[in-house]
Design a protein around this motif. Structure first.
Motif, PDB file in Angstrom:
ATOM      1  N   CYS A  22       0.851  -1.178   0.000  1.00  0.00           N
ATOM      2  CA  CYS A  22       0.000   0.000   0.000  1.00  0.00           C
ATOM      3  C   CYS A  22       0.893   1.237   0.000  1.00  0.00           C
ATOM      4  O   CYS A  22       1.908   1.286   0.704  1.00  0.00           O
ATOM      5  N   LYS A  23       0.511   2.224  -0.794  1.00  0.00           N
ATOM      6  CA  LYS A  23       1.284   3.461  -0.890  1.00  0.00           C
ATOM      7  C   LYS A  23       0.350   4.658  -0.752  1.00  0.00           C
ATOM      8  O   LYS A  23      -0.752   4.665  -1.304  1.00  0.00           O
ATOM      9  N   ALA A  24       0.822   5.669  -0.014  1.00  0.00           N
ATOM     10  CA  ALA A  24       0.089   6.931   0.119  1.00  0.00           C
ATOM     11  C   ALA A  24       0.973   8.044  -0.416  1.00  0.00           C
ATOM     12  O   ALA A  24       2.132   8.165  -0.005  1.00  0.00           O
ATOM     13  N   GLY A  25       0.440   8.839  -1.329  1.00  0.00           N
ATOM     14  CA  GLY A  25       1.229   9.906  -1.929  1.00  0.00           C
ATOM     15  C   GLY A  25       0.499  11.236  -1.908  1.00  0.00           C
ATOM     16  O   GLY A  25      -0.707  11.302  -2.170  1.00  0.00           O
ATOM     17  N   LEU A  26       1.260  12.294  -1.567  1.00  0.00           N
ATOM     18  CA  LEU A  26       0.717  13.656  -1.593  1.00  0.00           C
ATOM     19  C   LEU A  26       1.869  14.579  -1.961  1.00  0.00           C
ATOM     20  O   LEU A  26       2.743  14.839  -1.132  1.00  0.00           O
ATOM     21  N   GLY A  27       1.868  15.045  -3.203  1.00  0.00           N
ATOM     22  CA  GLY A  27       2.994  15.850  -3.667  1.00  0.00           C
ATOM     23  C   GLY A  27       4.269  15.028  -3.632  1.00  0.00           C
ATOM     24  O   GLY A  27       4.334  13.942  -4.199  1.00  0.00           O
TER      25      GLY A  27
END
Length: 115
Positions: free
Chosen positions: A95-100
């Motif tokens: 699982c990956k979370a990306g913001l900018g």
């Protein structure tokens, strides 16, 4: 502190189904682009499915029509429903979370498709 914890992996026969879960803490999933990646032994880590903050989803061609990514904002969780699994789906799923420029990964969960 951001933490992503995957669960739901296991051994399944070809044609079977699994649902992976990603529990997030330290972030609000609905603000991030959340994604599932997978990595088979000796291969690179590849995108499987993603969902952005607007709810738009995208899928790798190899899983279109079989996998569905979804997000539960109230529970701050992301899911990957996997149907009609094939031996080539065997991999560690992340699982990956990306913001900018911010990127966070979970520790992964093993999915093995075998008879």
């Amino acid at each position: 502190q951001v933490q992503l914890v995957e669960s739901g992996g296991g051994l399944v026969q070809p044609g079977g189904s699994l649902r992976l879960s990603c529990a997030a803490s330290g972030i609000t999933c609905s603000r991030y682009t959340m994604a599932w990646y997978r990595q088979a032994p000796g291969k690179q880590r590849d995108l499987v499915a993603g969902i952005n903050s607007g709810g738009t989803t995208n899928y790798a061609d190899s899983v279109k029509g079989r996998f569905t990514i979804s997000r539960d904002n109230a529970k701050n969780m992301v899911y990957l429903q996997m149907n009609n699994l094939k031996p080539e789906d065997t991999a560690v799923y992340y699982c990956k979370a990306g913001l900018g420029v911010i990127t966070n990964w979970g520790q992964g969960t093993q999915v093995t498709v075998s008879s």
